[in-house]
Design a protein around this motif. Structure first.
Motif, PDB file in Angstrom:
ATOM      1  N   ASP A  31       0.851  -1.190   0.000  1.00 21.29           N
ATOM      2  CA  ASP A  31       0.000   0.000   0.000  1.00 21.29           C
ATOM      3  C   ASP A  31       0.890   1.243   0.000  1.00 21.29           C
ATOM      4  O   ASP A  31       1.919   1.265   0.693  1.00 21.29           O
ATOM      5  CB  ASP A  31      -0.883  -0.004   1.256  1.00 21.29           C
ATOM      6  N   ASN A  32       0.503   2.250  -0.771  1.00 21.59           N
ATOM      7  CA  ASN A  32       1.345   3.442  -0.855  1.00 21.59           C
ATOM      8  C   ASN A  32       1.548   4.108   0.507  1.00 21.59           C
ATOM      9  O   ASN A  32       2.547   4.799   0.722  1.00 21.59           O
ATOM     10  CB  ASN A  32       0.741   4.445  -1.833  1.00 21.59           C
ATOM     11  N   TYR A  80       7.715   5.681   3.221  1.00 18.43           N
ATOM     12  CA  TYR A  80       8.118   6.741   4.150  1.00 18.43           C
ATOM     13  C   TYR A  80       8.543   8.034   3.464  1.00 18.43           C
ATOM     14  O   TYR A  80       9.038   8.939   4.118  1.00 18.43           O
ATOM     15  CB  TYR A  80       9.261   6.234   5.046  1.00 18.43           C
ATOM     16  N   GLY A  81       8.383   8.123   2.153  1.00 23.92           N
ATOM     17  CA  GLY A  81       8.875   9.298   1.442  1.00 23.92           C
ATOM     18  C   GLY A  81       8.269  10.602   1.905  1.00 23.92           C
ATOM     19  O   GLY A  81       8.872  11.670   1.737  1.00 23.92           O
ATOM     20  N   ASP A  82       7.085  10.548   2.486  1.00 24.23           N
ATOM     21  CA  ASP A  82       6.433  11.773   2.965  1.00 24.23           C
ATOM     22  C   ASP A  82       6.537  11.899   4.482  1.00 24.23           C
ATOM     23  O   ASP A  82       5.788  12.655   5.100  1.00 24.23           O
ATOM     24  CB  ASP A  82       4.959  11.792   2.523  1.00 24.23           C
ATOM     25  N   LYS A  83       7.471  11.175   5.080  1.00 26.84           N
ATOM     26  CA  LYS A  83       7.604  11.191   6.540  1.00 26.84           C
ATOM     27  C   LYS A  83       9.050  11.528   6.929  1.00 26.84           C
ATOM     28  O   LYS A  83       9.990  11.266   6.159  1.00 26.84           O
ATOM     29  CB  LYS A  83       7.233   9.809   7.108  1.00 26.84           C
ATOM     30  N   MET A 128      14.463   4.686   7.082  1.00 26.71           N
ATOM     31  CA  MET A 128      13.810   3.461   6.608  1.00 26.71           C
ATOM     32  C   MET A 128      14.326   3.040   5.229  1.00 26.71           C
ATOM     33  O   MET A 128      14.242   1.872   4.866  1.00 26.71           O
ATOM     34  CB  MET A 128      12.297   3.647   6.586  1.00 26.71           C
ATOM     35  N   ALA A 129      14.857   3.998   4.495  1.00 25.65           N
ATOM     36  CA  ALA A 129      15.432   3.660   3.189  1.00 25.65           C
ATOM     37  C   ALA A 129      16.630   2.733   3.338  1.00 25.65           C
ATOM     38  O   ALA A 129      16.964   1.982   2.418  1.00 25.65           O
ATOM     39  CB  ALA A 129      15.853   4.938   2.462  1.00 25.65           C
ATOM     40  N   GLY A 183       9.858   3.889  -3.009  1.00 23.54           N
ATOM     41  CA  GLY A 183       8.407   3.792  -3.128  1.00 23.54           C
ATOM     42  C   GLY A 183       7.766   5.165  -3.166  1.00 23.54           C
ATOM     43  O   GLY A 183       8.202   6.100  -2.494  1.00 23.54           O
ATOM     44  N   CYS A 184       6.723   5.274  -3.981  1.00 19.34           N
ATOM     45  CA  CYS A 184       6.062   6.571  -4.180  1.00 19.34           C
ATOM     46  C   CYS A 184       4.837   6.681  -3.284  1.00 19.34           C
ATOM     47  O   CYS A 184       3.837   5.988  -3.510  1.00 19.34           O
ATOM     48  CB  CYS A 184       5.642   6.703  -5.648  1.00 19.34           C
ATOM     49  N   PRO A 185       4.886   7.533  -2.264  1.00 17.75           N
ATOM     50  CA  PRO A 185       3.721   7.656  -1.386  1.00 17.75           C
ATOM     51  C   PRO A 185       2.558   8.398  -2.025  1.00 17.75           C
ATOM     52  O   PRO A 185       1.468   8.452  -1.447  1.00 17.75           O
ATOM     53  CB  PRO A 185       4.277   8.430  -0.182  1.00 17.75           C
TER      54      PRO A 185
END
Lengths: 543, 142
Positions: free
Chosen positions: A46-47, A51-54, A60-61, A213-215
C-alpha cells in the motif's frame, strides 16, 4: 490452446511473477479472454507504507525499503549469495515487482543496441531490430504515462511521450549548462511518472523518493498501471506463492507449477502455458530448480545457458558540489536530464560500447552520511559533520553512469549448495566480475563526467568508480536467439526445448545496452504476448 | 546486555551523541534537540536491527568520559559506534529546528506546471543540442 478443451483447475496461462513483464502479460491475456493465474511470492504494497512523505524516510530507506533483498531480509525475499560478485543484485518481491522501488527512468534502447555483433564484432545481434520493437515502446509509453520531451537527437525520429516532461530543477539546469559549454548531448530525462494526473494516478509532486516507493500513487508501478484492469478482466492473483518447480509431463511439455504458500503448504497450479517473469536472477533459479529425468540440467537448459551471461550494469558516478543552493533533494528521482554523448562505440577509446548518463538528486542529509563510514572519528563527526553538511547538502548532484556490460558465460546465476530461502529452497549464487572492457569504459566515462562537472562549475567532486549496491538491472540469463544451441528462448520468449514454456523478463536480453531496462522489458513482453494471443490456435499444450 | 531504554542508556547516549554532534558552526548539539528523548524510542522501534549494536555500544562505554568513550568505541567496535551514530544523526536531522537551520524542508511536494514552457526551451539551451544534430548509429542494413 483452447479454453474449451482444458480440464477444470487448469488455467489457460500460468504466469510466475507479478513484476514488470508478468503484469503486462497478465493484463493482455486477461483482456483477451484467457483464464490467467499469476503466482507472486510477495504481497500487496500500500502506498501508505512508504516513508517518502515522513521524517523517517532516510532511516527506513536503509533497511525496510532498501533495494538489496539481503539487507531487507523479509520473508518474501529470497537471499542471494554474493561473495563471488562485484555487484549485489537488487529487486523487490511484491505485486508490481521491482517497479515498486525502481527509479522509473523510462528508456528505450538505441538502434545499435540490437546489432552489437554486426557493428562492434562482439556479443550477438538480437533476433529483432529497434524498428521491430518501436511500436511496442510507443504503446508502453502510453500505458505507463511517460513524461518526457520528443525529438531527442540520440534517437531516430518517433512519437513523443504522452505527457510533458517533469521539471529538471536547478540541478538539471546546472548540469545542462555544463554540457552546452562542452558541446555535449543532453536531454530532459523520460520518467514513468506523470507530469499531470493520468489514468487514475496522481501527478508527480517531485518528492524525489521513487527509489523507496512513491507515497503519492503517482509513479508508474505495475500494481497501479496494469493490475487493476487485469483483475477486472478476471485474472487470478495468488500472493505469497513461492514457486519451487515448473512441472512437465512425459512429453516434456510444461503442465504448471508447484508452489509453497505462506502457511508452508505445497500447492499445485496446472496450466496449458507457463510464462516465467521472475527477473534475471529468479527466472534462471527456477529453471535450474526444475530438474527432472527429462531435463536433468534444469528446464529449458539443453544449451547450458540457463543462468549464464548475467549482466547487471556496473554503475559509477561523479558527484559535484556547488557554491549556490540547488535544492538538490527535489525530484524527480527519477532523472532530470540524461546524456548519450559517449554512448556509441569509438574504437579509439580502447573499448567497445558505451554508457548512458543521468542527473539525479542527492537526497537528504542522512543519506550523505553513508559516505563517511570507516573514516576517522574527527573527520566523520564533530564540527566536521556540520561543515560538510553545510558545504554539500542541497548543493550537489550526481552524474550517474550506466555502463554496458557485455555477456560473459562466466558471469552467472547458479544454485547455492547451502544457502536457502525461508522455505528451504536453494538460494541463487551470483558469480559476476567486471571485464577489462568494462573497466576501461568506466575509467573513460568517469574522466568525461568530471569534465562535465567542472564545466558546470562544481567546486568539489567525489568519484564512485563502482557502486556495489547497483544491480538493479538483471539481464541475460535466459537469452533469446535463433540457434537453440546458443540461446534459451526464441524471439517470442518461447523456450527452444519446451514449446509451451515462455520467458518474458530481462533474462531474455541478448546484450544489456547502457540503459535502464524496464521500458524494454515491458516492450518485449508486450510484443511477445501479443504474438502468443494472435497465434493461440497454433500453440502446442500438454495433452 | 540490557535492551531497555532506561535512564542510564538515555544519559549515556546523550553524552556520546554530543561528542558526535556537538554545538558548532551555528548548529545545536544533539542533546539540544532532544535526540535522547522520545525520538530515540521511535527510531529503535522502527529499526530493531540496530538495537543489538546500539545497546552493545552503550554497554561498553559505561562510566567512561564521553570523548574517551567515542574514541575507544570507534577503535574497538566501529559497528557499534556506527549504529549509535546513525541513531543520533537520524534523530538529529529529523528535528524541524535542525532542518530549518540547514534549509531542508524534507522531501516536500513541489509539482511542476506541465503547461508551462520549460526554461531550457524558452532560453534556447535545448536548441543548441538540436543544432548539434543526431548522434545515434542507425540500424545497419541487412
Amino acid at each position: 490452446m483452447s479454453g474449451a478443451n482444458r480440464s477444470p483447475g487448469v488455467a489457460d496461462v500460468l504466469i510466475i511473477g507479478a513484476g514488470a513483464s508478468g503484469s503486462v502479460a497478465v493484463a493482455k491475456l486477461a483482456e483477451a479472454g484467457f483464464s490467467v493465474v499469476c503466482l507472486e511470492q510477495g504481497g500487496h504494497v500500500d502506498n501508505g507504507e512508504f516513508y517518502g512523505d515522513k521524517p523517517e524516510w532516510e532511516l527506513m530507506a536503509q533497511k525496510r525499503w532498501h533495494p538489496n533483498p539481503n539487507v531487507r531480509d523479509l520473508e518474501n525475499d529470497y537471499p542471494c549469495e554474493t561473495s563471488d560478485s562485484d555487484v549485489n543484485p537488487l529487486m523487490y518481491n511484491a505485486v508490481g515487482g521491482s517497479t515498486i522501488l525502481y527509479a522509473a527512468h523510462w528508456q528505450r534502447f538505441m538502434p545499435s543496441d540490437f546489432r552489437v555483433r554486426t557493428l562492434d564484432g562482439v556479443a550477438d545481434d538480437w533476433p529483432f531490430t529497434y524498428e521491430d520493437l518501436e511500436p511496442f515502446y510507443d504503446e508502453m509509453d502510453i500505458e505507463m504515462g511517460v513524461s518526457g520531451l520528443g525529438g531527442d537527437p540520440a534517437y531516430p525520429p518517433g512519437k513523443a511521450p504522452p505527457l510533458p516532461p517533469l521539471p529538471i530543477g536547478k540541478i538539471g539546469m546546472k548540469a545542462a549548462e555544463g554540457m552546452n559549454k562542452l558541446g555535449w548531448h543532453w536531454w530532459p530525462g523520460p520518467n514513468a511518472a506523470p507530469s499531470r494526473p493520468y489514468r487514475g494516478r496522481n501527478q508527480c509532486v517531485r518528492r524525489g523518493t521513487c527509489l523507496t516507493g512513491c507515497p503519492e500513487r503517482a509513479k508508474a508501478s505495475m500494481d497501479h498501471t496494469h493490475w487493476p484492469d487485469a483483475l477486472k478482466h478476471g485474472a487470478k492473483l495468488i500472493t505469497g506463492a513461492r514457486v519451487r518447480e515448473i512441472t512437465v509431463d512425459g512429453n516434456g511439455m510444461a503442465t504448471g507449477a508447484i508452489y509453497i504458500d505462506r502457511s508452508g503448504r505445497e500447492r499445485r497450479q496446472m496450466a496449458q502455458v507457463v510464462i516465467v517473469c521472475a527477473n534475471g536472477v529468479g527466472t534462471p533459479r527456477l529453471l535450474l530448480m526444475s530438474k527432472s529425468a527429462r531435463f536433468p540440467d534444469g528446464l529449458a537448459n539443453s544449451s547450458g545457458l540457463a543462468g549464464k551471461n548475467l549482466m547487471m550494469h556496473p554503475y559509477a558516478a561523479v558527484s559535484g558540489s556547488f557554491d549556490e543552493p540547488l535544492e538538490s533533494w527535489l525530484g524527480p528521482a527519477g532523472q532530470t536530464i540524461q546524456s548519450m554523448q559517449w554512448y556509441e562505440t569509438d574504437a579509439s577509446r580502447g573499448f567497445v560500447r558505451g554508457a548512458k548518463w543521468q542527473v539525479m538528486p542527492s537526497g537528504g542529509p542522512l543519506g550523505m552520511r553513508a559516505a563517511y563510514g570507516g573514516k576517522p572519528l574527527d573527520e566523520a563527526w564533530g564540527a566536521n559533520l556540520h561543515r560538510s553538511t553545510r558545504k554539500v547538502f542541497g548543493r550537489s548532484f550526481e552524474w550517474g553512469i550506466i555502463a554496458e556490460d557485455l555477456p560473459e558465460e562466466t558471469n552467472q546465476v547458479v544454485l547455492d549448495p547451502s544457502l536457502t530461502d525461508s522455505d528451504g529452497l536453494a538460494a541463487p549464487k551470483i558469480v559476476y566480475r567486471n571485464t577489462e572492457n568494462t573497466h576501461r569504459m568506466i575509467e573513460f566515462h568517469l574522466a568525461r563526467a568530471k569534465e562535465a562537472m567542472a564545466a558546470a562549475g562544481a567546486v568539489s567532486m567525489s568519484v564512485t568508480p563502482l557502486m556495489r549496491d547497483c544491480g538493479w538491472h538483471l539481464m541475460g540469463t535466459a537469452r533469446m536467439g535463433t540457434d537453440p544451441q546458443r540461446s534459451v528462448v526464441n524471439e517470442w520468449g518461447q523456450a527452444h526445448d519446451v514449446p509451451n514454456l515462455y520467458i518474458y523478463d530481462g533474462s531474455v536480453f541478448v546484450t544489456s545496452s547502457g540503459f535502464n531496462p524496464t521500458g524494454t522489458i515491458c516492450a518485449i513482453a508486450l510484443r511477445a504476448v501479443k504474438h502468443l494471443i494472435a497465434n493461440r490456435r497454433n500453440q502446442r499444450v500438454a495433452a | 546486555m540490557s535492551t531497555a531504554i532506561d535512564g542510564g542508556v538515555r544519559a549515556a547516549f546523550r553524552a556520546i551523541a554530543d561528542v558526535l554532534i556537538p554545538a558548532a558552526e551555528g548548529m545545536p548539539a544533539a542533546s539540544e534537540v532532544d535526540v535522547h528523548g522520545p525520538v530515540l524510542d521511535r527510531i529503535i522501534g522502527l529499526r530493531p536491527d540496530l538495537a543489538e549494536r546500539f545497546f552493545r555500544g552503550i554497554g561498553a562505554i559505561a562510566g567512561l568520559p564521553p570523548e574517551t568513550a567515542a574514541v575507544q568505541l570507534n577503535a574497538a567496535d566501529p559497528q557499534a559506534l556506527a549504529a549509535i551514530g546513525l541513531v543520533a544523526s537520524a534523530a538529529y536531522y529529523m528535528q524541524p529546528r535542525v532542518r530549518e537551520l540547514i534549509g531542508y524542508p524534507g522531501q516536500e511536494k513541489r509539482p511542476g506546471n506541465p503547461d508551462e514552457t520549460p526554461e531550457y526551451v524558452a532560453n534556447g539551451m535545448l536548441q543548441q543540442v538540436l543544432d548539434r544534430g543526431p548522434i545515434f548509429k542507425p540500424t545497419p542494413k541487412a
